[in-house]
Design an enzyme around this catalytic site. Structure first.
Site, mmCIF file in Angstrom:
data_model
loop_
_atom_site.group_PDB
_atom_site.id
_atom_site.type_symbol
_atom_site.label_atom_id
_atom_site.label_comp_id
_atom_site.label_asym_id
_atom_site.label_seq_id
_atom_site.Cartn_x
_atom_site.Cartn_y
_atom_site.Cartn_z
ATOM 1 N N GLU A 3 -8.871 11.346 5.282
ATOM 2 C CA GLU A 3 -9.937 12.144 5.879
ATOM 3 C C GLU A 3 -10.728 11.402 6.946
ATOM 4 O OE1 GLU A 3 -12.308 13.596 2.673
ATOM 5 O OE2 GLU A 3 -10.615 14.630 1.747
ATOM 6 N N THR A 4 -10.304 10.174 7.288
ATOM 7 C CA THR A 4 -11.058 9.390 8.257
ATOM 8 C C THR A 4 -10.167 8.986 9.439
ATOM 9 O OG1 THR A 4 -10.515 7.241 7.282
ATOM 10 C CG2 THR A 4 -12.409 8.418 6.350
ATOM 11 N N HIS A 52 -9.304 6.121 10.115
ATOM 12 C CA HIS A 52 -8.543 4.935 9.736
ATOM 13 C C HIS A 52 -7.032 5.135 9.915
ATOM 14 C CE1 HIS A 52 -8.198 1.018 7.908
ATOM 15 N NE2 HIS A 52 -7.349 1.490 7.004
ATOM 16 N N VAL A 102 1.850 4.907 6.211
ATOM 17 C CA VAL A 102 0.468 5.219 6.544
ATOM 18 C C VAL A 102 0.343 6.737 6.429
ATOM 19 C CG1 VAL A 102 -1.373 4.986 8.244
ATOM 20 C CG2 VAL A 102 0.461 3.276 8.157
ATOM 21 N N PHE A 149 0.872 -1.176 0.000
ATOM 22 C CA PHE A 149 0.000 0.000 0.000
ATOM 23 C C PHE A 149 0.911 1.229 0.000
ATOM 24 C CE2 PHE A 149 -3.205 2.966 1.562
ATOM 25 C CZ PHE A 149 -4.308 2.562 0.823
ATOM 26 N N ASN A 162 11.467 -0.914 13.040
ATOM 27 C CA ASN A 162 10.146 -0.481 12.606
ATOM 28 C C ASN A 162 10.277 0.812 11.805
ATOM 29 O OD1 ASN A 162 7.537 0.406 12.263
ATOM 30 N ND2 ASN A 162 6.947 0.179 14.394
ATOM 31 N N ARG A 204 11.069 11.247 3.383
ATOM 32 C CA ARG A 204 11.658 10.387 4.412
ATOM 33 C C ARG A 204 12.104 9.017 3.890
ATOM 34 N NH1 ARG A 204 8.332 13.932 6.509
ATOM 35 N NH2 ARG A 204 8.563 14.695 8.624
ATOM 36 N N ALA A 223 -0.033 -2.050 6.017
ATOM 37 C CA ALA A 223 0.703 -1.954 7.271
ATOM 38 C C ALA A 223 0.135 -2.859 8.370
ATOM 39 C CB ALA A 223 0.737 -0.505 7.754
ATOM 40 N N LEU A 224 -1.169 -3.070 8.379
ATOM 41 C CA LEU A 224 -1.761 -3.922 9.416
ATOM 42 C C LEU A 224 -1.353 -5.385 9.283
ATOM 43 C CD1 LEU A 224 -5.360 -2.462 9.831
ATOM 44 C CD2 LEU A 224 -3.455 -2.352 11.461
#
Length: 157
Positions: free
Chosen positions: A91-92, A94, A87, A28, A119, A133, A62-63
């Protein structure tokens, strides 16, 4: 306080020769995550980790990273693991869920299995912040993995 010769001191060891490292990255936010992966692999090479001692795999997001890290940690085949992802705030709510749970999951695997995990799951406000980054965080993850693997070996000896 300065260190005296009576204090036992373990210096950082950045020699990756002979270390077995697995890297898990999210698909993602693909350009960012592939950039993290490439930077980490380049740095691992510079630190002396041989390609034959690396395992690289990807997951949807990522999950999913903590579960694969857990499986790799349980295998006891690796001296250190690396988790890479991005991540980016939307707009949410999440964003908070994914950021918090992926980070907590990675930490839990490290503590449950005693395998160092670097990590580098970025959490940023914008795509641009993530892109800035990529190189530094990918390389930092490689350095953390090597240093912590070597430190664990010394501490367990």
């Amino acid at each position: 306080m300065t260190l005296s010769k009576n204090i036992q001191f373990i210096a950082p060891d950045m020699n990756g020769a002979g270390l077995r490292i697995a890297l898990v990255y999210s698909r993602f936010n693909t350009p960012v995550c592939e950039g993290l992966r490439d930077a980490a692999l380049d740095e691992l090479n510079k630190l002396g980790v041989k390609e034959s001692d690396l395992l690289v795999t990807s997951v949807p997001g990522a999950l999913e990273i903590p579960l694969v890290l857990q499986t790799l940690a349980k295998s006891r085949r690796f001296d250190a693991l690396i988790g890479l992802g991005a991540v980016i705030r939307g707009e949410t709510y999440h964003f908070e869920l994914v950021s918090n749970e992926s980070g907590a999951g990675v930490t839990q695997v490290t503590l449950d299995h005693g395998v160092p995990i670097a990590n580098a799951i970025l959490t940023t406000e914008t795509d641009e912040q993530a892109e800035v980054r990529v190189d530094e965080k990918g390389r930092d993850a490689a350095k953390v993995a090597v240093e912590m693997a070597n430190l664990q070996k010394v501490l367990k000896a």
